[in-house]
Each structure stands twice: as C-alpha cells, then as structure tokens.
Design a protein around this motif. Structure first.
Motif, short mmCIF file in Angstrom:
data_model
loop_
_atom_site.label_atom_id
_atom_site.label_comp_id
_atom_site.label_asym_id
_atom_site.label_seq_id
_atom_site.Cartn_x
_atom_site.Cartn_y
_atom_site.Cartn_z
N VAL A 259 21.23 -39.52 22.54
CA VAL A 259 19.94 -40.16 22.84
C VAL A 259 19.63 -41.20 21.76
N SER A 260 19.94 -40.88 20.52
CA SER A 260 19.60 -41.87 19.50
C SER A 260 20.50 -43.11 19.63
N ALA A 261 21.75 -42.93 20.08
CA ALA A 261 22.59 -44.10 20.36
C ALA A 261 21.98 -44.93 21.50
N LEU A 262 21.54 -44.25 22.56
CA LEU A 262 20.96 -44.98 23.71
C LEU A 262 19.71 -45.76 23.28
N LYS A 263 18.90 -45.14 22.42
CA LYS A 263 17.68 -45.82 21.98
C LYS A 263 18.00 -47.02 21.10
N ALA A 264 19.14 -46.95 20.42
CA ALA A 264 19.54 -48.07 19.56
C ALA A 264 20.42 -49.06 20.32
N ALA A 265 20.50 -48.89 21.65
CA ALA A 265 21.31 -49.76 22.51
C ALA A 265 22.77 -49.79 22.07
N LYS A 266 23.26 -48.61 21.61
CA LYS A 266 24.67 -48.50 21.21
C LYS A 266 25.40 -47.63 22.23
N ALA A 267 26.75 -47.70 22.19
CA ALA A 267 27.54 -46.87 23.09
C ALA A 267 27.44 -45.40 22.66
N VAL A 268 27.43 -44.50 23.65
CA VAL A 268 27.42 -43.06 23.34
C VAL A 268 28.83 -42.66 22.95
N ASP A 269 28.95 -41.94 21.83
CA ASP A 269 30.26 -41.48 21.37
C ASP A 269 30.77 -40.41 22.35
N PRO A 270 31.96 -40.62 22.95
CA PRO A 270 32.47 -39.62 23.90
C PRO A 270 32.70 -38.26 23.26
N ALA A 271 32.78 -38.21 21.94
CA ALA A 271 32.89 -36.89 21.29
C ALA A 271 31.57 -36.14 21.43
#
Ligand code: HEC
Ligand code: HEC
Length: 458
Positions: A259-271
C-alpha cells in the motif's frame, strides 16, 4: 479529499449495525484512524488493479498503515512497564492453575499465540477456537462474542473457568503474595499488599476459607469486606496481564509495504504481493465483498455478524453468541462502566451502558481481524474450517451455511469464483502477516530450568 472524509464517516456509522452504541462507538475509534488516508493515484495502478472503481481503490488505501494501539482509560496501568513485566511472568506461570495450565499453553508464542486446535483444550474442551492475543489491544470488544470490553477484564475468565485453568482469584493472589519477585513488582505498581490478605495462622485467602472472623466483629460485614479486597486486588493483577498483552503487537506486513508503494506511485514489490495476490486484493475490495466486514487496517469492522453456519452435526445452531454476551457484559461488575474501571464515564463505559439486547444478535460473532491470519489455522469461532483454502471455498459456495434465513447475513451470496480466483484470494490472505512482536515479550521471562528446579520459587 473532502469526499473521502465523508465516506469514512458513513462507513463508521454503518458499522455500528444493530447495536445502538453508534454515536459512542464513533468516539472510540482511535484518533489515527480518523485521519484522512493518503490516496492512491489511478495512473500508478498495476494492471491487476486497474479496473477497480475509485471507491474500491480507496478501500485499499485504508488498509494501511496500522495506527498506534488505542489507549485503555479503564486500565490506568496499561502503559506501566513494571505492570507489563508482572503480567508477562503471570502469563507463563503454572502456579496460578491447580492443573498447572498457563495462558501460554493455549496462546502459544510459536503459533502466533494460538494453539492450532479447533477448540481450546486444557482441563476440558472449550466451545470456542483459541484466537490470537497478538494485536488484541486493538479490539473494541474482546472474545469471539465480545463478552468483554477490555483485555484486563477478560483475563479472569480463563483463570477461573473449570475447563481452562480451573483456578480462583484467591489462588492467583496467593501466587503473587507468596513470591518475593512478583510481590515486589505488584507493590511497586499498586502500592503495599493489603494487610487483610496477608498470610496469617488462618490464611485469609486459603482455598475453602470458611470465614474465620476476628472476635467482636460482625461476621457478615467481615466476609463482604474481605471479598471486596480480594476483588480489587484481583483487578490490579488483571490490569498487569492487560498491560502485558498490550505489548504483543505485530509489525509491518507485506500489505503495508504494497500500500505504501501504491501511495508513492511506485511498483509493488512482487516479494510482497505478486500478481496472484494483487488479483486477490482486487477481488477482496470488489466482487468478493470481503471488505464489507473485513475493512480498515485490522481488516475488521469490530462488529458482529452471523454467517449462517449450521450447529454441530448439522443441527440448528444453538450458540446465542452476541446475544448472551450482551447480557453477560452489561451485568458484569468487571466491565468498563463498573467499580473496577479506572474511567467508568469514558466512552468505553458509555458504550457498555448503551448496549441493548435484541433478537437479531443471536448467533452473531465478531468479525475476526485478518492480520496474521495465515499463522492461525484452524478458522472460525469453532475451528470448523481447517485452512484458508477451506475458508475461501466456504465464501465461494456457502456450503455448510443454512440458506439465508431469519438469522442469516443477507450480504453473503455464493460468489461463483474460478479455481484461479480462489487461489488468488488465498494468496492475498497470506500477505497480511506482519513481523512477530518483540521477542523480549514473547518468551517466558523465567528460564525453564528455574521454573522446573524450584516450582515454588522464581
Ligand atoms: C484452555 C485454553 C486457554 C487458556 C489456558 C487461556 N485461553 Fe485465552 N482464549 C481461549 C479461547 C478458547 C478463547 C476464545 C473464547 C471466546 O471468545 O469465547 C480465548 C480468548 C482470549 C482472548 C480474546 C482475544 C480476542 O481476540 O478477543 C484473550 C485476550 C485471551 N484469551 C487471553 C488469555 C489470558 C491472559 C490467559 C491466561 C490468564 C488465557 N487467555 C488463557 C483459550 C485459552
Ligand atoms: C458479513 C460480514 C463478512 C463478510 C462479507 C466476510 N466475512 Fe469473513 N468473517 C466474518 C465473521 C463474522 C467471521 C467469523 C464467523 C464465525 O466464526 O462464525 C469471519 C471469519 C473469517 C475468517 C476466519 C478468521 C479466523 O481467524 O478464524 C477469514 C479468513 C475470513 N472471514 C475471510 C473472509 C473473506 C476472504 C471474505 C470475502 C470472500 C469474507 N471473509 C467476507 C464476517 C464476514
């Protein structure tokens, strides 16, 4: 932003459902959950989430971060370090049970503080599955049916239950009084040990005490006064157990990083969340309908629902659950509005006072939080489902539920998922487990050799 604030308010009010404690319940929501969730920009969404509506995306934004643990004004020792250390020792102490059962025998640290069994099992077998105590200080109501309104008041039930620890408040108090370390900790937090409960020729807190009374005093008054002191001293010890359990909080989970990646407009780590888990997340906040009850950062509305499970052996369900719990809680002298509460007029006290019984509460259980859920099989209040795959299968087919009748929950309909979609939901549920609580609080603080070498000492 303005829009989102309004959405949140509405969600809180709907969540109060049948219980007419809505206004008060809204007050009790931890302040941090009222702050506006940082939003997720559509443009940054991975393809698995790109078909979601704005509201569905907002549901994802609300899943994280986990706010600070809310306070408990009914227990003014809740943040006291020594109280927590006393509670820590008692959680693992065999002497408080005549059958040598500890809290940690059922809430096993290596099993996310559950026991892996369908039903709690010690001296006898309980009628309910053992829930975790990790993050339990976040719950508005405690227990599957919410029979308690604080962690500290809950702790008396297993101690005195004949099928669980089979103990008594007298035995609990003797354990503290007669152990120099425990008594020292008690006195540092709560003040001097009450003189009326000191060991004498006739121990006033011996098992089977028959009311030996000093010459000249009124026997009935003396018995009442003694019981009052026993209860208020017990309340202190219970508050130490509450302070301890409040230290058992889980840390960041894969869903938080996603969620924090999504909020920062970054890719979600598949791990953290791979494509399958992301598809599961999309189902969770949309078509599968899970968010209707499992929402927010703890994945629960803190309310009660009846999923329509049949009773044991396919019989008509006979566990009144929330209905009986409301009667019990309102009558309990240990509730947040009662004489042992440190803030009887605080919102929690008002909440219990404003609870009303009504027939629709029959068979309702608290929506369980889902953080850590992958670590706590089997599932449901009676442990009837062995795995997350079985849980997803249940929601998909509603097999084992009675047709939506007068007690059933109308929002549940068979989902008709594909095999792949079931696997996706299950995968998503596995991404909700955070770091274990600080090991300082999860281990027995007394080394095992000292526990066995000297059963009476510390
Ligand atoms: C025999 C096994 C057993 C023992 C021993 C035991 N528990 Fe439990 N515990 C359970 C079961 C079963 C439940 C669910 C009861 C219910 O909701 O009806 C439960 C519920 C709880 C909850 C509620 C968690 C939530 O999510 O609402 C807490 C907190 C808790 N126990 C703490 C303790 C403490 C503290 C002790 C020791 C004083 C203890 N337990 C001893 C089996 C046990
Ligand atoms: C109507 C509210 C509601 C909806 C919708 C809902 N749940 Fe639940 N969920 C509950 C309640 C209540 C329980 C506990 C029921 C019981 O024990 O009788 C539960 C139990 C669970 C459990 C078991 C947790 C445990 O610790 O035993 C899981 C996992 C779960 N739900 C996942 C989901 C998923 C996935 C969905 C969507 C497909 C979903 N739920 C939809 C209310 C709901």
């Amino acid at each position: 932003m303005e829009n989102r604030v309004r959405h949140r308010r509405r969600a809180t009010i709907v969540a109060c459902g049948a219980v007419r404690a809505c206004a008060v319940a809204a007050l009790f929501v931890a302040p941090a959950t009222l702050t506006v969730a940082q939003s997720i920009e559509r443009a940054a969404l991975p393809s698995e989430l790109s078909k979601l509506t704005d509201e569905e995306v907002a549901r994802i934004a609300r899943m994280s971060p986990l706010p600070a643990v809310p306070g408990d004004p009914s227990n003014r020792f809740v943040d006291d370090e020594t109280a927590a250390r006393l509670g820590h020792r008692l959680f693992f102490d065999r002497r408080i049970s005549p059958a040598a059962v500890t809290c940690a025998d059922c809430h096993i640290p290596d099993k996310w503080f559950t026991d892996g069994k369908p039903l709690g099992d010690a001296i006898g077998t309980s009628t309910r599955n053992t829930p975790t105590v990790i993050d339990s200080s976040r719950r508005r109501w405690v227990g599957w049916d919410g029979k308690f309104d604080s962690l500290w008041s809950q702790a008396l039930a297993p101690i005195e239950h004949p099928d669980e620890m089979g103990g008594s408040r007298e035995r609990l108090l003797r354990t503290v009084r007669d152990d120099a370390t425990l008594r020292g900790m008690y006195e540092r937090v709560f003040g001097p040990w009450p003189a009326e409960l000191a060991a004498k020729d006739t121990d006033p807190i011996a098992d089977g005490w028959k009311g030996a009374v000093d010459a000249g005093s009124n026997a009935a008054d003396a018995i009442t006064a003694r019981q009052k002191t026993i209860d208020s001293t017990t309340a202190n010890v219970l508050k130490a157990l509450g302070a301890y359990q409040r230290r058992l909080v889980s840390g960041e989970a894969p869903i938080d990083r996603a969620v924090s990646a999504l909020k920062a407009a970054k890719a979600v780590d598949p791990a953290d969340l791979d494509a399958s888990a992301l598809r599961g997340l999309a189902l969770f906040v949309s078509r599968a309908g899970c968010f209707q009850c499992h929402r927010g950062p703890s994945f629960t509305d803190e309310e009660f629902h009846n999923l329509g499970f049949a009773g044991a052996n396919g019989k008509v369900p006979d566990d009144p659950a929330r209905l009986a719990a409301v009667d019990f809680l309102k009558a309990s002298p240990w509730n947040a509005a009662g004489g042992f509460s440190d803030a009887a007029d605080a919102p929690k006290g008002q909440m219990v006072r404003s609870l009303r019984r009504s027939g629709e509460l029959f068979g309702q259980f608290r929506t369980p939080p889902l953080r850590g859920v992958a670590r706590t099989p089997p599932y449901m209040h009676d442990g009837r489902l062995a795995s997350l795959a079985e849980v997803v299968r249940f929601y998909d087919t509603l097999e084992g539920a009675s047709p939506v009748g007068h007690h059933g929950e109308n929002v549940l309909v068979p989902l008709g998922l594909t095999d792949g979609e079931r696997a996706d939901l299950e995968r998503f549920l596995s991404s909700l487990t955070g770091k274990e609580p600080n090991p300082e609080w999860t281990r027995d603080p007394v080394p095992p050799e000292r526990r066995t070498a000297d059963p009476d000492g510390r």
